[in-house]
Design a protein around this motif. Structure first.
Motif, short mmCIF file in Angstrom:
data_model
loop_
_atom_site.label_atom_id
_atom_site.label_comp_id
_atom_site.label_asym_id
_atom_site.label_seq_id
_atom_site.Cartn_x
_atom_site.Cartn_y
_atom_site.Cartn_z
N ASP A 1 -67.24 -33.68 -12.62
CA ASP A 1 -68.61 -33.14 -12.18
C ASP A 1 -69.48 -34.44 -12.05
OD1 ASP A 1 -71.14 -32.44 -12.08
OD2 ASP A 1 -71.15 -31.05 -13.70
N SER A 2 -69.91 -34.72 -10.88
CA SER A 2 -70.49 -35.97 -10.66
C SER A 2 -71.98 -36.10 -11.46
CB SER A 2 -70.94 -36.13 -9.06
OG SER A 2 -71.78 -35.04 -8.74
N VAL A 3 -72.56 -34.85 -11.85
CA VAL A 3 -73.82 -34.88 -12.48
C VAL A 3 -73.72 -35.00 -13.89
CG1 VAL A 3 -75.91 -33.48 -13.03
CG2 VAL A 3 -75.10 -33.34 -10.72
N ASN B 1 -69.05 -26.99 -16.52
CA ASN B 1 -69.55 -27.78 -15.38
C ASN B 1 -68.61 -28.08 -14.63
OD1 ASN B 1 -72.46 -27.51 -16.04
ND2 ASN B 1 -72.09 -29.05 -17.53
N THR C 1 -68.75 -24.65 -8.47
CA THR C 1 -69.15 -24.79 -7.01
C THR C 1 -68.39 -26.02 -6.27
OG1 THR C 1 -71.17 -25.95 -7.44
CG2 THR C 1 -71.26 -23.43 -7.84
N VAL C 2 -68.75 -26.06 -5.07
CA VAL C 2 -68.43 -27.32 -4.44
C VAL C 2 -69.23 -28.76 -5.01
CG1 VAL C 2 -67.24 -26.51 -2.47
CG2 VAL C 2 -69.92 -27.03 -2.41
N ASN C 3 -70.25 -28.39 -5.70
CA ASN C 3 -71.39 -29.45 -6.09
C ASN C 3 -70.78 -29.78 -7.42
OD1 ASN C 3 -73.17 -29.31 -3.65
ND2 ASN C 3 -74.18 -27.47 -4.69
N ASN C 4 -70.01 -29.28 -8.14
CA ASN C 4 -69.61 -29.78 -9.27
C ASN C 4 -67.83 -29.83 -9.71
OD1 ASN C 4 -68.51 -26.97 -10.04
ND2 ASN C 4 -70.31 -26.66 -11.64
N THR C 5 -67.12 -29.86 -8.23
CA THR C 5 -65.74 -29.84 -8.27
C THR C 5 -65.23 -30.90 -7.30
OG1 THR C 5 -65.75 -27.65 -8.41
CG2 THR C 5 -63.72 -28.46 -7.79
N TYR C 6 -64.99 -31.91 -7.78
CA TYR C 6 -64.43 -33.20 -7.15
C TYR C 6 -62.97 -33.51 -7.77
CZ TYR C 6 -69.31 -34.09 -5.93
OH TYR C 6 -70.62 -33.97 -5.61
N ARG D 1 -64.98 -34.68 -2.97
CA ARG D 1 -65.81 -33.36 -3.23
C ARG D 1 -65.06 -32.47 -2.54
NH1 ARG D 1 -71.99 -32.12 -1.70
NH2 ARG D 1 -71.52 -29.66 -1.44
N ASN E 1 -64.10 -26.33 -0.54
CA ASN E 1 -64.31 -24.78 -0.89
C ASN E 1 -63.85 -24.61 -2.31
OD1 ASN E 1 -64.76 -22.11 -0.41
ND2 ASN E 1 -62.91 -21.79 -0.10
#
Length: 184
Positions: free
Chosen positions: A2-4, A42, A46-51, A78, A81
């Protein structure tokens, strides 16, 4: 990753299959890895927390050459989907200790303990509650213990425990102990 939050998870097991003339590697998570990921708030939602970060030795090409890092600067890739978990939670089995007053539920996957509702559980004396009218819908508990990601130990309230003990055809042996789960 999670990048955040910087939270990360390393896959331990699973299976892989090739698609698209060998250009696509499909990974199937092990049940253990899937449950651990479901429990993390986290990652993988979503795509915003899956890398994805891949180590140098994760996979080789057909000539035995190892994979180069995804990006030279060490960043991760990232997800394009993310499909959320829509599998319904199930009680696979349960254990009941009438001496200790403890009901242990074994779930099919991780659960959100804050949503546990004891009144959705009914102990009955047969698999078909119409064959024997004796049954008891739980009303309370004294403690919950999270024994694993998929097991929940419920210490029954003394009121419930005593009421169950008064029933003639419920919870006196394995063949008179069935659990019915209702929604709500």
């Amino acid at each position: 990753v999670d990048s955040v939050t910087g939270q990360w998870f390393t896959l331990s097991m699973g299976s892989a299959s090739l698609a698209g003339n060998g250009h696509i590697l499909n990974l199937t998570l092990s049940l253990s890895d899937a449950n651990l990921l479901r429990n993390m708030s986290n990652i993988g939602k979503t795509v915003n927390n899956t890398y994805l970060a891949i180590t140098y030795s994760a996979v080789n090409d057909f000539f035995g050459n190892p994979m180069s890092p995804l990006y030279p600067n060490g960043l991760s890739l990232r997800a394009a989907n993310v499909t959320g978990d829509t599998t319904l939670l199930q009680v696979l089995s349960f254990d009941l200790d009438m001496n200790a007053g403890v009901l242990t539920l074994h779930f099919s996957k991780t659960y959100m303990a804050s949503t546990f509702n004891v009144s959705g559980l009914t102990l009955q004396g047969s698999i078909n509650s119409t064959l024997r009218p004796d049954s008891f819908t739980l009303t309370g508990y004294s403690t919950l213990a999270y024994t694993s990601l998929t097991d929940l130990q419920v210490t029954l309230s003394s009121t419930d425990l005593n009421a169950i003990k008064m029933l003639v055809f419920v919870a006196h042996a394995w063949y008179t102990t069935y659990l019915s789960v209702t929604s709500g």
